[in-house]
Design a protein around this motif. Sequence first.
Motif, PDB file in Angstrom:
ATOM      1  N   GLY A   2       0.785  -1.219   0.000  1.00 37.52           N
ATOM      2  CA  GLY A   2       0.000   0.000   0.000  1.00 37.52           C
ATOM      3  C   GLY A   2       0.820   1.273   0.000  1.00 37.52           C
ATOM      4  O   GLY A   2       0.282   2.357   0.179  1.00 37.52           O
ATOM      5  N   SER A   3       2.120   1.167  -0.212  1.00 34.93           N
ATOM      6  CA  SER A   3       2.974   2.363  -0.242  1.00 34.93           C
ATOM      7  C   SER A   3       2.887   2.992  -1.622  1.00 34.93           C
ATOM      8  O   SER A   3       3.805   2.900  -2.432  1.00 34.93           O
ATOM      9  CB  SER A   3       4.421   1.986   0.096  1.00 34.93           C
ATOM     10  OG  SER A   3       4.499   1.385   1.358  1.00 34.93           O
ATOM     11  N   GLU A  44       2.824  -5.314  -2.443  1.00 34.68           N
ATOM     12  CA  GLU A  44       1.459  -5.268  -2.974  1.00 34.68           C
ATOM     13  C   GLU A  44       0.960  -3.835  -2.997  1.00 34.68           C
ATOM     14  O   GLU A  44       1.158  -3.072  -2.076  1.00 34.68           O
ATOM     15  CB  GLU A  44       0.534  -6.114  -2.100  1.00 34.68           C
ATOM     16  CG  GLU A  44       0.787  -7.605  -2.208  1.00 34.68           C
ATOM     17  CD  GLU A  44      -0.142  -8.396  -1.300  1.00 34.68           C
ATOM     18  OE1 GLU A  44      -1.280  -7.961  -1.078  1.00 34.68           O
ATOM     19  OE2 GLU A  44       0.301  -9.440  -0.808  1.00 34.68           O
ATOM     20  N   ASP A  45       0.307  -3.473  -4.098  1.00 32.65           N
ATOM     21  CA  ASP A  45      -0.306  -2.146  -4.263  1.00 32.65           C
ATOM     22  C   ASP A  45       0.685  -1.004  -4.133  1.00 32.65           C
ATOM     23  O   ASP A  45       0.361   0.064  -3.617  1.00 32.65           O
ATOM     24  CB  ASP A  45      -1.460  -1.951  -3.255  1.00 32.65           C
ATOM     25  CG  ASP A  45      -2.565  -2.975  -3.448  1.00 32.65           C
ATOM     26  OD1 ASP A  45      -2.845  -3.316  -4.605  1.00 32.65           O
ATOM     27  OD2 ASP A  45      -3.115  -3.441  -2.443  1.00 32.65           O
TER      28      ASP A  45
END
Length: 162
Positions: A138-139, A160-161
């Motif tokens: 999520g970074s 991820e993401d």
Amino acid sequence: MNKLKISYDSLQDNHDQDLFLHVACFFIGKDEDVTMKILDGCDFHTTVGIQNLIDICLVAKDGDNKLKMHQMIRDMGREIVRLESKEPEKCSRLRYRKDSLNVLREKNGSKKIEGLALHMYHVETPSGNTNKILDLSGSCILTETGDFSLVPNLERLILEDC
């Protein structure tokens, strides 16, 4: 909230309370093994601690070995952290990106952070363990990373993401 907090207050020691707050803020839906490796690296005794939380029904595991928690219990844990201070930099945990960025800006004396470049350093915990897992999920503002050869014990990198 006060009725739920009775279970939290009844935890055997500050260690289990801290572990509960970490799970409530950061590790719901995460694999138990990964969570345990991360928290063991921070001097938590997660095998016993997680079992204590499961025994009093503050935490559970699903069929995929992911940690789960009832929404009201999660909210209670997050509220405990939020009530530590009205100023995010004085809270023990920062959950929101906005708060995290504001604290980083304040510490760096900068008004604006355009992007985040992660520089890898050899980091040791007080017990002498070195990082084995780096979770940057999520970074969304991550623009580059440093040299991963500086983290020789890194076993798992999660992007991820990003």
